[in-house]
Design an enzyme around this catalytic site. Sequence first.
Site, PDB file in Angstrom:
ATOM      1  N   ARG A   1     -13.090   3.199 -12.791  1.00 44.15           N
ATOM      2  CA  ARG A   1     -13.202   2.166 -11.705  1.00 44.15           C
ATOM      3  C   ARG A   1     -14.629   2.713 -11.203  1.00 44.15           C
ATOM      4  O   ARG A   1     -14.637   3.420  -9.862  1.00 44.15           O
ATOM      5  CB  ARG A   1     -12.095   2.410 -10.858  1.00 44.15           C
ATOM      6  CG  ARG A   1     -10.639   1.908 -11.487  1.00 44.15           C
ATOM      7  CD  ARG A   1      -9.702   1.800 -10.208  1.00 44.15           C
ATOM      8  NE  ARG A   1      -8.471   1.339 -11.016  1.00 44.15           N
ATOM      9  CZ  ARG A   1      -7.303   2.093 -11.240  1.00 44.15           C
ATOM     10  NH1 ARG A   1      -7.542   3.436 -10.908  1.00 44.15           N
ATOM     11  NH2 ARG A   1      -6.145   1.622 -11.544  1.00 44.15           N
TER      12      ARG A   1
ATOM     13  N   HIS B   1       0.910  -1.367   0.001  1.00 40.14           N
ATOM     14  CA  HIS B   1       0.040   0.049  -0.015  1.00 40.14           C
ATOM     15  C   HIS B   1       0.907   1.135   0.210  1.00 40.14           C
ATOM     16  O   HIS B   1       0.404   2.399  -0.721  1.00 40.14           O
ATOM     17  CB  HIS B   1      -0.954  -0.080   1.053  1.00 40.14           C
ATOM     18  CG  HIS B   1      -0.439  -0.443   2.471  1.00 40.14           C
ATOM     19  ND1 HIS B   1      -0.698  -1.540   3.052  1.00 40.14           N
ATOM     20  CD2 HIS B   1       0.605   0.313   3.348  1.00 40.14           C
ATOM     21  CE1 HIS B   1      -0.010  -1.375   4.349  1.00 40.14           C
ATOM     22  NE2 HIS B   1       0.693  -0.577   4.364  1.00 40.14           N
TER      23      HIS B   1
ATOM     24  N   CYS C   1      -4.333  -1.559 -19.066  1.00 42.51           N
ATOM     25  CA  CYS C   1      -4.679  -0.618 -18.057  1.00 42.51           C
ATOM     26  C   CYS C   1      -4.025  -0.695 -16.952  1.00 42.51           C
ATOM     27  O   CYS C   1      -4.457  -0.009 -15.654  1.00 42.51           O
ATOM     28  CB  CYS C   1      -6.317  -0.669 -17.874  1.00 42.51           C
ATOM     29  SG  CYS C   1      -6.928  -1.930 -17.421  1.00 42.51           S
TER      30      CYS C   1
ATOM     31  N   ASP D   1      -3.487  -7.817 -11.924  1.00 41.95           N
ATOM     32  CA  ASP D   1      -4.088  -9.179 -11.326  1.00 41.95           C
ATOM     33  C   ASP D   1      -3.554 -10.045 -12.290  1.00 41.95           C
ATOM     34  O   ASP D   1      -3.135 -11.404 -11.673  1.00 41.95           O
ATOM     35  CB  ASP D   1      -5.671  -9.194 -11.609  1.00 41.95           C
ATOM     36  CG  ASP D   1      -6.379  -8.478 -10.350  1.00 41.95           C
ATOM     37  OD1 ASP D   1      -5.751  -8.773  -9.165  1.00 41.95           O
ATOM     38  OD2 ASP D   1      -7.442  -8.303 -10.234  1.00 41.95           O
TER      39      ASP D   1
ATOM     40  N   ARG E   1      -0.586  -9.627  -4.327  1.00 42.89           N
ATOM     41  CA  ARG E   1       0.348  -8.462  -4.684  1.00 42.89           C
ATOM     42  C   ARG E   1       0.288  -7.402  -3.583  1.00 42.89           C
ATOM     43  O   ARG E   1       1.266  -6.475  -3.660  1.00 42.89           O
ATOM     44  CB  ARG E   1      -0.072  -8.041  -5.962  1.00 42.89           C
ATOM     45  CG  ARG E   1      -1.647  -7.490  -6.052  1.00 42.89           C
ATOM     46  CD  ARG E   1      -2.040  -7.162  -7.412  1.00 42.89           C
ATOM     47  NE  ARG E   1      -3.418  -6.950  -7.347  1.00 42.89           N
ATOM     48  CZ  ARG E   1      -3.668  -5.657  -7.497  1.00 42.89           C
ATOM     49  NH1 ARG E   1      -3.364  -4.598  -7.612  1.00 42.89           N
ATOM     50  NH2 ARG E   1      -5.317  -5.447  -7.637  1.00 42.89           N
TER      51      ARG E   1
END
Length: 597
Positions: free
Chosen positions: A322, A215, A528, A481, A491
Site C-alpha cells: 500500500r 475501526h 487481497c 471495496d 464499510r
Amino acid sequence: MPRDRSHPRTHTYPPMASFTLHGIPVSRGIAIGRAHLLTPAALDVRHYLIAEENVEAEVQRLQQALAAVHRELQTLWNELPKDAPTELGAFIDVHALILSDPMISEAPLDIIRSRHYNAEWALLTQIDELSAQFDEIEDPYLRERKADIQQVAERVLKVLMGSEPLPTAITPAAGDEFQAQMIVVAHDISPADMLKFRDRSFIGFVTDVGGQNSHTAIVARSLDIPAAVGMSQASQLIKQDDWVIIDGDAGVVIVTPSALVLEQYRERQQAALRARKKLSKLKKTPAVTKDGTAITLLANIELPDDCPAALEAGASGVGLFRSEFLFMGRASDIPSEDEQFEQYRRAVAAMKGRIVTIRTLDIGADKPLDQSEHTALNPALGLRAIRYCLSEPQIFLTQLRAILRASAFGKVRILIPMLAHAFEIDQSLAMIEQAKAQLRELDIKYDPEVQVGAMIEIPAAALALPMFVKRMDFLSIGTNDLIQYTLAIDRVDYEVAHLYNPLHPAVLQLIAMTIAAGHKAGIDVGVCGEMAGDTKLTRLLLGMGLREFSMHPAQLLSVKQEILNSDLETVVPQTRKILRAMEPAAIAEAVQALQTM
C-alpha cells in the site's frame, strides 16, 4: 475521547449473576480478563456561567484545547505503527478534518461569547445541536460522520477536563491470576485511542456499536486481539473490574462467568495457544491442497519494515504494498522520486527475490494528502485512487518511475486501483510507457517486462472483464471495496455495518466471474481484501478457483492450514451449489458445511 473511570478494588462485592451478550464477531480468539470501562467524558461535564470579564479567557481555553487536540492527532499520525492498517491513518485524517470545521472550531466560541457558557458546556451544546439536526447539516461530510464528531468532541473534553483516558494497570483483587490482563469496554473507541492500546495490558475490546469493518474491528484484526462489537448496552451492563470472557469467534461476551465456565474457556484458550504454536511449524510447508494443487500465499504490507514479518510467516511474496503510506500527512512535502525508489527498493531487497506487488497511490477524498482539503460529497465515489493519479500526472509519473527503477532489483508488479473504464486502463498503461521512455532517455535500468495488473473493486469492472483481461497481465480482487460498492454500504459506518456481507450472492457472483474470466484468459487472479485472510471463506474461494491469496502476515499460517486440509474434488462441487443459491440462510449453512469437508 472516553475518560478513565478505573479505581482500585478496595471492597469485596457480592458475586453478580452471570449473563451473556451477543454481538458481531470481528477478531478471532478468546480473551479472559477484568473489565475496564471507558465512559464518555460528557457525562461528567459541569454546566456553569462565565462572568463577562472572563469570557475571552474561556474562549482562549477552548481554543487552546482545540489546538492541543490538533497537535495530538498530528503526533499520532507521525507515530503510526508500521503495522497499523491503512484505514487507521484515514480515520485520524477524518478527525483532523472535523476538528478544523467551523462548526466545531468556531461555533462553540460564539456560544461562550453570546450565552456565557463554560467551554465544556458550550462544546456539548454545539455537538448536541449537530446531532439533533443531523440530516439538515449543510456540510455533507459531517452529516455522514456523527460518531466521528462525537469522538472528536470527547478528545477536546478530555483536554479541557485534564483527564487521562487509559490507565497503566487496574489494581487487581488479591490472588487474581490474570491481574494484568484488562478488557476495554466502551460505547465506542476512537481510532486515535486505539493506537494507545498497543503498549498497555489490554487483551480484548468490547463496544456497544461497530461492525465487521468498524475501526475497532480493523485494528483488532491487525493486532490479532479478540474483540466483539455491536453489543448494544454492554458499557452499561458491565461493571468495572467484572470478570469478562470474549469469544471472538462467536461474537459472544460472558460477564461474571461461573467458575465452571471460566475454567472451560481457560482450557479452550490454552488449546488455541497450542494450536497457534503448532501452526508455526507450517512456515516452511508448501501451501498445497490434499489433491496436490499448489496455492500462492502472499502478504499485504504498508512499509518495507513489514517485510520481515511477511517472510517470518512464510509468505511467497508481497501481494499488496500500500504505497499511500509513504504519502499520508505529507501534502506539502510529497516524497520525491528518489525517496520513493529507495523505499520500494528496500522492500524488493528484503523479499529476497520474491515478488513484490506495488499498488499505485490510492489516495484522495476520504484519504486526502492535505487535511485541509475539501472532502467530496461522497468520499467513496470521489476523486480517489487512479482518478486522483490521472488528474495529477506529474505525481503519478514520479511514482511510476520510482517503481520501475526498483524493478531492476527484483521481481516487481504494478497494481492499479479502482479502474472502471477502458480509457482509465489505456491512460494508465500509456503513463507507464511514458515513465519507461523517460528512464531510457536517462539510461536508468528497469525491468522492461514488469507486469501491470488491475484491482477489481468496482462492480462495473467485474461486469466488464473482457476489456481488463485483454489489456492487463494480472487481476487482484479488492473485496473490501467490492462489497462496499456492490451493496451500497459505507464499510466503516456502524449504522449500516450489519448489511456488510461478503456472502451476499451478488458479491459471490462477481468474485467467481472475475476468477473464471482470468483463468479463461490465462492470467493470474488474486484476492487481497479481508476475505483472503478469513479462514471461514478459504475453502469457498478455493472452490471458486482462486489460487492466489494475499493477506496480513498474522493470518497467513491459519489460511495455509485450511488449504492443507482441503480437497478440491470435494470443495468444488459444493461451491458450485453455493453459487447457485440465493437465500442467505442456505448460503451461510452451505459455507459452514464446507469447513467440515
